[in-house]
Design an enzyme around this catalytic site. Structure first.
Site, PDB file in Angstrom:
ATOM      1  N   GLY A   9       0.769  -1.251   0.000  1.00  0.00           N
ATOM      2  CA  GLY A   9       0.000   0.000   0.000  1.00  0.00           C
ATOM      3  C   GLY A   9       0.794   1.292   0.000  1.00  0.00           C
ATOM      4  O   GLY A   9       0.329   2.317  -0.485  1.00  0.00           O
ATOM      5  N   ASP A  12       0.765   3.242   4.416  1.00  0.00           N
ATOM      6  CA  ASP A  12      -0.289   3.935   3.667  1.00  0.00           C
ATOM      7  C   ASP A  12      -1.370   4.472   4.596  1.00  0.00           C
ATOM      8  O   ASP A  12      -1.789   5.612   4.487  1.00  0.00           O
ATOM      9  CB  ASP A  12      -0.893   3.018   2.588  1.00  0.00           C
ATOM     10  CG  ASP A  12      -1.417   1.674   3.125  1.00  0.00           C
ATOM     11  OD1 ASP A  12      -1.204   1.356   4.318  1.00  0.00           O
ATOM     12  OD2 ASP A  12      -2.037   0.940   2.338  1.00  0.00           O
ATOM     13  N   ASP A  39      -5.029   2.246  10.604  1.00  0.00           N
ATOM     14  CA  ASP A  39      -6.463   2.004  10.797  1.00  0.00           C
ATOM     15  C   ASP A  39      -6.666   1.453  12.210  1.00  0.00           C
ATOM     16  O   ASP A  39      -6.623   2.210  13.172  1.00  0.00           O
ATOM     17  CB  ASP A  39      -6.898   1.033   9.693  1.00  0.00           C
ATOM     18  CG  ASP A  39      -8.391   0.831   9.606  1.00  0.00           C
ATOM     19  OD1 ASP A  39      -9.137   1.760   9.903  1.00  0.00           O
ATOM     20  OD2 ASP A  39      -8.830  -0.273   9.214  1.00  0.00           O
ATOM     21  N   PHE A  42     -14.077   3.412   3.530  1.00  0.00           N
ATOM     22  CA  PHE A  42     -13.041   2.617   2.880  1.00  0.00           C
ATOM     23  C   PHE A  42     -12.524   3.378   1.669  1.00  0.00           C
ATOM     24  O   PHE A  42     -13.272   3.713   0.757  1.00  0.00           O
ATOM     25  CB  PHE A  42     -13.555   1.234   2.467  1.00  0.00           C
ATOM     26  CG  PHE A  42     -12.423   0.292   2.213  1.00  0.00           C
ATOM     27  CD1 PHE A  42     -11.759  -0.317   3.262  1.00  0.00           C
ATOM     28  CD2 PHE A  42     -11.967   0.065   0.922  1.00  0.00           C
ATOM     29  CE1 PHE A  42     -10.673  -1.151   3.040  1.00  0.00           C
ATOM     30  CE2 PHE A  42     -10.876  -0.763   0.678  1.00  0.00           C
ATOM     31  CZ  PHE A  42     -10.227  -1.375   1.749  1.00  0.00           C
TER      32      PHE A  42
END
Ligand code: IMP
Ligand code: MG
Length: 185
Positions: free
Chosen positions: A48, A104, A107, A156
């Site tokens: 990512g 990246d 989360d 998302f």
């Protein structure tokens, strides 16, 4: 289900190419100032972060080294499985190095809290985290990044390296994926 082309599957652009370019340059300038006189080792967490890594390293003007690590925690879903696997390890030792982990998106924090633990055990001189995106609302592990590009809502997102089911990484912006792409019908 995905549509006929990438851009059709994007509900809206969250961060434009111009905004990305400007912010990544700012982060590069900040890192250059913070690491003046040092030679940081930037560790890209594949896949990512590959585009962020390429742009970030080109906006850092001190000597730096790069290395790459691949982990997986997601499978093809949109929610972290909690299980982190190292698929590809670093090529070189990080002992005594000033490491900057380049991610990246931060989360749940599962991936990075695991990775940091693994890297700390290898005795670097220091470790900091640079993440392009931060989704603090979903955090389950007590972890914060030292360099954050953008704080994003709990949606998302794909593009600029980030994928859904290995697609959409090549979009030049960060976009919100239409839920119908990943919802089962
Ligand atoms: P964490 O372990 O839950 O912090 O998740 C980190 C990894 O999950 C990231 O490196 C991404 O690969 C993936 N991820 C989390 N949220 C998103 C998203 O909104 N879009 C794409 N990938 C995501
Ligand atoms: Mg991913």
């Amino acid at each position: 289900m995905k549509g006929n082309n990438m851009k059709e599957d994007i509900e809206r652009v969250l961060i434009s190419e111009e905004e990305l370019k400007k912010r990544v340059a700012e982060l590069g300038a900040q890192i250059s100032a913070d690491y003046a006189g040092k030679e940081p080792l930037l560790v890209s967490v594949l896949r990512g972060s590959y585009i962020f890594m390429a742009d970030l390293t080109r906006s850092i003007d001190c000597f730096c080294r790069v290395d790459f690590m691949a982990v997986s925690s997601y499978g093809s879903g949109t929610v972290s499985s909690g299980q982190v696997n190292i698929i590809k390890d670093l090529s070189d030792s990080i002992e005594g190095k000033d490491v900057i982990v380049v991610e990246d998106i931060l989360d749940s924090g599962n991936t990075l809290s695991y990775l940091i633990k693994v890297l700390q055990a290898r005795h670097p001189a220091s470790i900091r985290l640079a993440t392009l995106l931060d989704k603090p609302s979903r955090r389950t592990k007590p972890i914060t990044a030292d360099y954050v590009g953008f704080t994003v809502p709990d949606e998302f997102v794909v593009g600029y390296g980030l994928d859904y089911d290995e697609l959409y990484r090549s979009l030049p912006y960060i976009g919100i994926l239409k839920p119908c792409v990943y919802q089962k019908d």
